[in-house]
Design a protein around this motif. Structure first.
Motif, PDB file in Angstrom:
ATOM      1  N   GLY A  25       0.814  -1.198   0.000  1.00  0.00           N
ATOM      2  CA  GLY A  25       0.000   0.000   0.000  1.00  0.00           C
ATOM      3  C   GLY A  25       0.849   1.250   0.000  1.00  0.00           C
ATOM      4  N   LYS A  26       0.185   2.344   0.278  1.00  0.00           N
ATOM      5  CA  LYS A  26       0.830   3.651   0.338  1.00  0.00           C
ATOM      6  C   LYS A  26       0.548   4.260   1.693  1.00  0.00           C
ATOM      7  N   LEU A  27       1.560   4.907   2.263  1.00  0.00           N
ATOM      8  CA  LEU A  27       1.427   5.570   3.557  1.00  0.00           C
ATOM      9  C   LEU A  27       1.434   7.070   3.333  1.00  0.00           C
ATOM     10  N   TYR A  28       0.452   7.739   3.934  1.00  0.00           N
ATOM     11  CA  TYR A  28       0.311   9.185   3.840  1.00  0.00           C
ATOM     12  C   TYR A  28       0.404   9.776   5.243  1.00  0.00           C
ATOM     13  N   VAL A  29       1.072  10.910   5.368  1.00  0.00           N
ATOM     14  CA  VAL A  29       1.114  11.658   6.619  1.00  0.00           C
ATOM     15  C   VAL A  29       0.374  12.963   6.371  1.00  0.00           C
ATOM     16  N   ASN A  30      -0.681  13.176   7.148  1.00  0.00           N
ATOM     17  CA  ASN A  30      -1.534  14.360   6.959  1.00  0.00           C
ATOM     18  C   ASN A  30      -1.905  14.549   5.495  1.00  0.00           C
ATOM     19  N   ASP A  31      -2.322  13.452   4.861  1.00  0.00           N
ATOM     20  CA  ASP A  31      -2.814  13.404   3.484  1.00  0.00           C
ATOM     21  C   ASP A  31      -1.753  13.619   2.411  1.00  0.00           C
ATOM     22  N   GLU A  32      -0.474  13.601   2.767  1.00  0.00           N
ATOM     23  CA  GLU A  32       0.594  13.705   1.768  1.00  0.00           C
ATOM     24  C   GLU A  32       1.334  12.378   1.692  1.00  0.00           C
ATOM     25  N   PHE A  33       1.586  11.910   0.458  1.00  0.00           N
ATOM     26  CA  PHE A  33       2.282  10.642   0.284  1.00  0.00           C
ATOM     27  C   PHE A  33       3.642  10.690   0.967  1.00  0.00           C
ATOM     28  N   TRP A  34       3.948   9.620   1.719  1.00  0.00           N
ATOM     29  CA  TRP A  34       5.224   9.526   2.427  1.00  0.00           C
ATOM     30  C   TRP A  34       6.073   8.379   1.884  1.00  0.00           C
ATOM     31  N   CYS A  35       5.466   7.168   1.790  1.00  0.00           N
ATOM     32  CA  CYS A  35       6.228   6.002   1.363  1.00  0.00           C
ATOM     33  C   CYS A  35       5.275   4.854   1.043  1.00  0.00           C
ATOM     34  N   TYR A  36       5.849   3.715   0.705  1.00  0.00           N
ATOM     35  CA  TYR A  36       5.084   2.500   0.458  1.00  0.00           C
ATOM     36  C   TYR A  36       5.090   1.619   1.705  1.00  0.00           C
ATOM     37  N   THR A  37       4.115   0.710   1.765  1.00  0.00           N
ATOM     38  CA  THR A  37       4.028  -0.212   2.892  1.00  0.00           C
ATOM     39  C   THR A  37       3.962  -1.647   2.378  1.00  0.00           C
ATOM     40  N   LEU A  38       4.367  -2.566   3.239  1.00  0.00           N
ATOM     41  CA  LEU A  38       4.227  -3.988   2.964  1.00  0.00           C
ATOM     42  C   LEU A  38       3.738  -4.655   4.237  1.00  0.00           C
ATOM     43  N   GLU A  39       2.721  -5.485   4.099  1.00  0.00           N
ATOM     44  CA  GLU A  39       2.155  -6.232   5.221  1.00  0.00           C
ATOM     45  C   GLU A  39       1.970  -7.678   4.795  1.00  0.00           C
ATOM     46  N   ASP A  40       1.645  -8.511   5.771  1.00  0.00           N
ATOM     47  CA  ASP A  40       1.280  -9.882   5.451  1.00  0.00           C
ATOM     48  C   ASP A  40       0.029  -9.865   4.582  1.00  0.00           C
ATOM     49  N   LYS A  41      -0.321 -11.009   4.038  1.00  0.00           N
ATOM     50  CA  LYS A  41      -1.507 -11.096   3.182  1.00  0.00           C
ATOM     51  C   LYS A  41      -2.789 -10.981   4.007  1.00  0.00           C
ATOM     52  N   THR A  42      -3.849 -10.596   3.332  1.00  0.00           N
ATOM     53  CA  THR A  42      -5.162 -10.547   3.978  1.00  0.00           C
ATOM     54  C   THR A  42      -5.721 -11.967   4.022  1.00  0.00           C
ATOM     55  N   ARG A  43      -6.442 -12.246   5.095  1.00  0.00           N
ATOM     56  CA  ARG A  43      -7.047 -13.573   5.277  1.00  0.00           C
ATOM     57  C   ARG A  43      -8.404 -13.406   5.942  1.00  0.00           C
ATOM     58  N   ASP A  44      -9.269 -14.382   5.718  1.00  0.00           N
ATOM     59  CA  ASP A  44     -10.558 -14.402   6.407  1.00  0.00           C
ATOM     60  C   ASP A  44     -10.369 -14.711   7.887  1.00  0.00           C
ATOM     61  N   ARG A  45      -9.408 -15.586   8.194  1.00  0.00           N
ATOM     62  CA  ARG A  45      -9.098 -15.952   9.577  1.00  0.00           C
ATOM     63  C   ARG A  45      -7.624 -15.682   9.826  1.00  0.00           C
ATOM     64  N   LYS A  46      -7.324 -15.209  11.028  1.00  0.00           N
ATOM     65  CA  LYS A  46      -5.946 -14.883  11.389  1.00  0.00           C
ATOM     66  C   LYS A  46      -5.089 -16.140  11.493  1.00  0.00           C
ATOM     67  N   VAL A  47      -3.910 -16.066  10.902  1.00  0.00           N
ATOM     68  CA  VAL A  47      -2.858 -17.053  11.086  1.00  0.00           C
ATOM     69  C   VAL A  47      -1.693 -16.298  11.699  1.00  0.00           C
ATOM     70  N   TYR A  48      -1.250 -16.712  12.882  1.00  0.00           N
ATOM     71  CA  TYR A  48      -0.220 -15.982  13.610  1.00  0.00           C
ATOM     72  C   TYR A  48       1.001 -15.718  12.721  1.00  0.00           C
ATOM     73  N   GLY A  49       1.409 -14.450  12.684  1.00  0.00           N
ATOM     74  CA  GLY A  49       2.598 -14.051  11.952  1.00  0.00           C
ATOM     75  C   GLY A  49       2.471 -14.062  10.450  1.00  0.00           C
ATOM     76  N   GLU A  50       1.260 -14.317   9.922  1.00  0.00           N
ATOM     77  CA  GLU A  50       1.081 -14.407   8.476  1.00  0.00           C
ATOM     78  C   GLU A  50      -0.156 -13.666   7.974  1.00  0.00           C
ATOM     79  N   THR A  51      -0.721 -12.811   8.815  1.00  0.00           N
ATOM     80  CA  THR A  51      -1.963 -12.123   8.459  1.00  0.00           C
ATOM     81  C   THR A  51      -1.829 -10.633   8.760  1.00  0.00           C
ATOM     82  N   CYS A  52      -2.283  -9.789   7.828  1.00  0.00           N
ATOM     83  CA  CYS A  52      -2.241  -8.351   8.099  1.00  0.00           C
ATOM     84  C   CYS A  52      -3.346  -7.979   9.086  1.00  0.00           C
ATOM     85  N   ILE A  53      -3.166  -6.856   9.725  1.00  0.00           N
ATOM     86  CA  ILE A  53      -4.113  -6.407  10.741  1.00  0.00           C
ATOM     87  C   ILE A  53      -5.438  -5.992  10.104  1.00  0.00           C
TER      88      ILE A  53
END
Length: 145
Positions: A17-45
């Motif tokens: 994704g993209k991270l914005y600070v006060n609506d201005e682009f700051w940087c890119y983001t990387l998270e775990d994959k999205t899941r229907d059910r949480k898998v410890y250490g492998e699921t984004c928030i």
């Protein structure tokens, strides 16, 4: 201060994704994959808004931006890292991205951490995590796990 993380590419390996600070682009983001059910250490928030505080991580003897009260997650931090093995549910930041990878992490993280630390001296800091309406879904399967 308000930080927005807008997820815009979902793959079978990660969520970027993209991270914005006060609506201005700051940087890119990387998270775990999205899941229907949480898998410890492998699921984004979950999508939502979270207050940030600085938290001392004894293992590394450093302070990190820490997201509070994330449902079913603990110790969710913003930090450096390049791929899904570095996330453990946390939000990684970088100045460049490719599919399932980010880079130039130091250049994104150090100024962001300093900005958060300065802001916390005078105001509350929140991060709002959302998914872009036009997000690209490259997952072959959208079900868990």
């Amino acid at each position: 201060m308000k930080i927005n993380v807008t997820r815009d590419i979902l793959t079978d390996e990660s969520t970027t994704g993209k991270l914005y600070v006060n609506d201005e682009f700051w940087c890119y983001t990387l998270e775990d994959k999205t899941r229907d059910r949480k898998v410890y250490g492998e699921t984004c928030i979950p999508i939502g808004a979270y207050k940030i505080e600085m938290w001392f991580w004894p293992k590394y003897q450093k302070f990190y931006p820490h997201l509070l009260d994330v449902p079913n997650f603990t110790y969710i931090l913003i930090h450096k890292g390049t791929n899904k093995r570095d996330t453990m549910g946390c939000i990684l930041v970088g100045m460049e991205r490719e599919k399932d990878l980010i880079s130039a992490c130091q250049q994104a993280y150090d100024p962001l951490k300093a900005l958060i630390e300065r802001a916390l001296k005078v105001e509350e800091v929140f991060v709002e995590v959302s998914e872009a309406e036009d997000a690209i879904d490259e997952r072959t399967s959208t079900s868990s796990p």
